[in-house]
Scaffold this motif. Structure first.
Motif, PDB file in Angstrom:
ATOM      1  N   SER A 211      51.970  49.419  61.629  1.00 20.42           N
ATOM      2  CA  SER A 211      53.162  49.079  60.842  1.00 20.42           C
ATOM      3  C   SER A 211      53.868  47.865  61.423  1.00 20.42           C
ATOM      4  CB  SER A 211      54.121  50.274  60.790  1.00 20.42           C
ATOM      5  OG  SER A 211      53.513  51.369  60.146  1.00 20.42           O
ATOM      6  N   VAL A 214      51.916  44.646  60.544  1.00 18.00           N
ATOM      7  CA  VAL A 214      52.154  44.229  59.155  1.00 18.00           C
ATOM      8  C   VAL A 214      53.516  43.552  59.028  1.00 18.00           C
ATOM      9  CG1 VAL A 214      52.522  45.066  56.799  1.00 18.00           C
ATOM     10  CG2 VAL A 214      50.613  45.953  58.150  1.00 18.00           C
ATOM     11  N   GLU A 244      43.836  49.342  55.257  1.00 14.65           N
ATOM     12  CA  GLU A 244      45.138  49.399  54.582  1.00 14.65           C
ATOM     13  C   GLU A 244      46.102  48.398  55.212  1.00 14.65           C
ATOM     14  OE1 GLU A 244      48.699  52.662  53.714  1.00 14.65           O
ATOM     15  OE2 GLU A 244      46.731  53.320  54.441  1.00 14.65           O
ATOM     16  N   ALA A 248      47.781  45.031  53.376  1.00 19.03           N
ATOM     17  CA  ALA A 248      49.242  44.935  53.307  1.00 19.03           C
ATOM     18  C   ALA A 248      49.764  43.566  53.749  1.00 19.03           C
ATOM     19  CB  ALA A 248      49.880  46.034  54.148  1.00 19.03           C
TER      20      ALA A 248
END
Length: 418
Positions: A211, A214, A244, A248
Motif C-alpha cells: 500500500s 502504491v 494488484e 494500481a
C-alpha cells in the motif's frame, strides 16, 4: 536431482548442523564458567532457532499456506544467515585450530628427553608442588566473565538486530536521478520514470508495504513505472497481491516489467502465464514502443531463465538476443534484473539500463565497503559508460529482514538532454 538442487540442500541443512556444533561448543564454555543461567538462556535460544527452522522447512516443502509471524522469521533469518556464521568464524574455528596446535605441541614434547629431578636439584633451583589449598589461580573470575560475554554475545546481537530490523521492514526512501541523454528529443525532456525493483512480496513484504509503494509511486506523478524483477519472493500464492499493486500504479504511459530469479522459484511458466493473464506487460526478450508526443520511446526487457532448459542462462546472452530488436531511431531503455547486462547495453548504445537484484549489498560496512562491490560490478546507484547510463536500485522490499547502509528505495529518474 540437479547439481544446483544438491548444492541448495547442502547449504540448507548446514544451518542446523553448524547451529548444533556451535551450541555444543558454547555450552562447554558456559559450563566451565559455572554459568547455569547462561546455559539455560542459551538452550532456550537454540531450541527456538531449531524449532523455527524446522517449521519453515515444513511449511515450505509441504506447501502449507501458513503465515509465520515476523517476530519468529526475523531472528531466525538473522541468526542462521549472519550471526551463526560469524560466531563459528570467531569462536569454534579458532578453538579448533588452537586444539590442533596443542596436539601437535604435545606430540613434539613427548619426543624430547626429560630432565631428572636430581639434575634440577643440583642446579640450585627449588622445586615446589602446588597444594590443593592454593585455591584457584588469579584471574579465573575475569576469564569466566569473558567466556560468558563472548559466548552469549551472538544470541544477544541477534535479538538486538531483530529489534532494529522489524520496525524498518516497511520503510523505503525515494532516490532521485537525472540521466543526461545525447540528442534527446525536446518532447521527451523531463520525462519521469518511477523505478521499482525487488519488492519480494511474501514473508517480509506484506500488504502494508504494498500500500505504501502504491501511494508513493502515485504521488510521484511519473510518466512511466518500470519494474526490474523479483516481484514475489518465492510462492506464486503471493503473486496476486503483487500484480494488484502494479495495476494500481497511476502513470501517464503505463507500467512494464521484466522477471527476476525469485519470480521463477515456484515455476517459470506458471509465473509468466499468470502475469500475462493479468494484463501487466511482461517483457521477456521482447520490446514495446510508446509514442510520446510524436517521439518513440522503446522499452526492452530480458528474461532471467530458460523455462525449456530449466536453467538460468547468462544475462549477457539474453541481452544480446533482446537488443537485436533495438530501434536505433528511438530512445531505448533496457529492463534487466541483473546489472551485468549493462555492459552489453553500453556496447549497443542503449541510453538507459535499469536493474536490481543486488539489494545495494544488503549488509554494508559503509556505502562503499561490503558485499555489494565484492559480489557485483554494479551494485547501487548510477553508472555511466560513454553515452550510456545504468541505474541499479537497492530494492523496494525485502527478502532478508535486515539492511545496513543499503536502504530500500524507489527510484525517480528524470531524462534530460545532454
Amino acid at each position: 536431482m540437479t547439481l544446483g538442487q544438491l548444492i541448495f540442500f547442502v547449504i540448507l541443512f548446514s544451518f542446523p548442523t553448524t547451529g548444533l556444533l556451535w551450541w555444543w561448543w558454547a555450552d562447554r564454555r558456559l559450563a566451565r564458567a559455572n554459568s547455569r543461567r547462561g546455559r539455560w538462556a542459551l538452550a532456550a535460544f537454540m531450541l527456538f532457532q531449531l524449532g523455527a527452522f524446522a517449521w519453515l522447512l515444513l511449511t515450505r516443502f509441504r506447501d502449507m499456506d501458513v503465515r509465520t509471524p515476523i517476530a519468529i522469521l526475523t531472528p531466525m533469518y538473522i541468526w542462521h544467515m549472519v550471526l551463526l556464521p560469524l560466531a563459528m568464524l570467531a569462536s569454534v574455528m579458532p578453538w579448533t585450530v588452537f586444539r590442533l596446535a596443542q596436539g601437535v605441541r604435545r606430540l613434539f614434547t613427548r619426543a624430547q628427553p626429560t630432565v631428572s629431578p636430581s639434575v634440577e636439584a643440583s642446579s640450585g633451583q627449588a622445586v615446589s608442588a602446588s597444594s590443593p589449598s592454593d585455591g584457584p589461580p588469579a584471574g579465573l573470575s575475569r576469564r569466566a566473565l569473558l567466556a560468558r560475554s563472548v559466548t552469549l554475545a551472538p544470541p544477544a546481537l541477534t535479538l538486538a538486530a531483530t529489534g532494529l530490523a522489524i520496525p524498518r521492514l516497511d520503510e523505503f526512501r525515494t532516490s532521485r536521478f537525472t540521466v543526461p541523454i545525447a540528442n534527446l528529443p525536446s518532447e521527451l525532456e523531463g520525462l519521469k520514470i518511477a523505478h521499482v525493483t525487488d519488492v519480494h512480496v511474501g514473508r517480509f513484504s506484506g500488504d502494508a508495504l504494498l500500500s505504501r509503494i502504491v501511494e508513493r509511486v502515485n504521488a510521484l506523478e511519473a510518466d512511466l513505472c518500470l519494474l526490474t524483477g523479483d516481484l514475489i519472493d518465492f510462492s506464486l500464492r503471493d503473486l496476486p497481491p503483487g500484480l494488484e499493486m502494479v495495476r494500481a500504479f497511476r502513470t501517464r504511459y503505463g507500467s512494464f516489467m521484466c522477471e527476476g530469479n525469485h519470480d521463477l522459484f515456484d515455476g517459470h511458466l506458471a509465473f509468466e502465464r499468470a502475469v500475462r493473464d493479468s494484463g501487466v506487460p511482461l517483457l521477456l526478450n521482447e520490446e514495446h514502443t510508446i509514442n510520446i508526443r510524436g517521439q518513440r520511446l522503446q522499452i526492452l526487457g530480458i528474461r532471467w531463465g530458460d523455462p525449456a532448459a530449466r536453467r538460468a542462462s547468462l544475462h549477457t546472452e539474453h541481452a544480446r538476443t533482446t537488443l537485436k530488436l533495438r530501434d536505433p531511431g528511438a530512445v531505448n531503455i533496457l529492463l534487466a534484473h541483473h546489472p551485468e547486462a549493462f555492459d552489453v547495453a553500453a556496447e549497443q548504445g542503449v541510453a538507459l539500463t535499469l536493474a536490481g537484484h543486488t539489494h545495494g549489498g544488503q549488509l554494508m560496512l559503509s556505502p562503499d565497503l561490503g558485499p555489494g562491490p565484492l559480489m557485483y560490478k554494479y551494485w547501487s546507484g548510477q553508472y555511466t559508460k560513454g553515452a550510456s547510463h545504468c541505474i541499479v536500485g537497492n530494492g523496494t522490499g525485502n527478502w532478508f529482514p535486515l539492511r545496513i547502509n543499503a536502504p530500500a528505495e524507489i527510484g525517480l529518474i528524470t531524462l534530460t538532454r545532454a
